[in-house]
Design a protein around this motif. Sequence first.
Motif, PDB file in Angstrom:
ATOM      1  N   UNK A  41       1.373  -1.041   0.041  1.00  0.00           N
ATOM      2  CA  UNK A  41      -0.114  -0.064  -0.263  1.00  0.00           C
ATOM      3  C   UNK A  41       1.135   1.115   0.241  1.00  0.00           C
ATOM      4  N   UNK A  42       0.818   2.010  -0.867  1.00  0.00           N
ATOM      5  CA  UNK A  42       1.852   3.436  -1.131  1.00  0.00           C
ATOM      6  C   UNK A  42       0.826   4.374  -0.945  1.00  0.00           C
ATOM      7  N   UNK A  43       0.603   5.036  -1.640  1.00  0.00           N
ATOM      8  CA  UNK A  43      -0.109   6.756  -0.577  1.00  0.00           C
ATOM      9  C   UNK A  43      -0.883   7.044  -1.928  1.00  0.00           C
ATOM     10  N   UNK A  44      -0.501   6.288  -3.018  1.00  0.00           N
ATOM     11  CA  UNK A  44      -1.171   6.980  -4.125  1.00  0.00           C
ATOM     12  C   UNK A  44      -2.227   5.586  -4.752  1.00  0.00           C
ATOM     13  N   UNK A  45      -1.224   3.491  -4.281  1.00  0.00           N
ATOM     14  CA  UNK A  45      -1.677   2.791  -4.863  1.00  0.00           C
ATOM     15  C   UNK A  45      -1.813   1.790  -3.299  1.00  0.00           C
ATOM     16  N   UNK A  46      -2.814   0.709  -4.514  1.00  0.00           N
ATOM     17  CA  UNK A  46      -3.096  -0.627  -3.710  1.00  0.00           C
ATOM     18  C   UNK A  46      -2.585  -1.656  -4.849  1.00  0.00           C
TER      19      UNK A  46
END
Length: 396
Positions: free
Chosen positions: A156-161
């Motif tokens: 999990x990043x700040x923009x996507x899973x």
Amino acid sequence: CGGSISDSSGMLQSPFYPGGYPNNADCVWELQVENNFRVMLTFRDIAMQSGRCEYDYIEVYDGPPHSSPLLGRLCSGSFPTYISSSNMMTVRFHSDSRYTFRGFQAHYSSIPADDNTTLLCLPDYMHAEISRDYLQSEGYSVQMVTLNDNRCKPTVTSHEVIFNIPYNGCGTIREENNDTINYSNMIKVTSSGYIIKRKKNIHLHISCKMLHNTWMQTMYVAEDTVNMNENQFGRYDINITFYDSSLFLRQVHDSPYYIDLNQNLYLQAYLHSSDPNLIVFVDTCVASPDPHDFNTLAYDIIRNGCVRDSSYATYYSPYSHSARFKFNAFEFISRHTLVYLQCELVVCRLGDYSSRCYQGCVNRSKRDTSSAEKKVNVVVGPLQLREGDAQSRSTS
């Protein structure tokens, strides 16, 4: 006419347009743009034998021609626009043996796809991304996004899973049919309510389909109110490497590869894939002084599995993903001091004895009898004659 096109935009037209096209033409253009883009095709002129489009016609397919839906068949009338559901579209032009007309002209371009989801079929795994902004806008929590096998966790990043899903693990299902090998899995997005659920669960179906010479990637959602479709196409990842001996221990990385006049060349073709149930077969290898033209000045080493150079030989490989072979450089390097090789490799299901990989030398007319075979062309080189041999050859 026809061919594989990877430019982001351009023109398609019938042969000799705007002059009359020839009889008995059959042209197939495969348009492939970047991942997560779509192909938009707009016709600007159509002048062909009208009627029910039985004799002269244009066909537009939403992907490869043999396994994708037909978007339209046309021969006259209005000038439509078609948009693919993936980054690939196929256009076929056919004419019969009777009348000829001006033909057609069309413009194609790439347009961005929906960025809510992304799917890439890479050599060793499926790479799936889901936008966090999209999940939040639909009222779903990042913590509720899981794979069918919940032991395989996302990043999990700040923009996507992000899920990196192997072809031989994490619950990936492998199925076979007449002309494809399909790998599928499912991402679940569950509603956050435990007692009263105001939103339905989303099942995000992921599928990578291996076609004749491409990976086809599809993603769709089984949910009543949200309809997402994601289709992409990619290419096989196969490389050919030179080795310094028949032991196949040390690779040769020199470019150009300087060789002696009567030297044996040892090569290994390797398929990068995490699926262990595939096998590689060397169908054709041709030498040419021009890396872009293997027809005008060409020397056949092996063609259609039939050995054309007496020095060609194969070696046992401990891996089904690799094929090892050798030949002597004398015949073609004595004519041209700088030489390239183009090899056509076939990938088949391991143990499928009806496939091309197990047939050996075959006549051209018998080549397309296999079920799930896929062909890949690889160009390697250049090979260059060592300076001393080149000088002695010129003075002899």
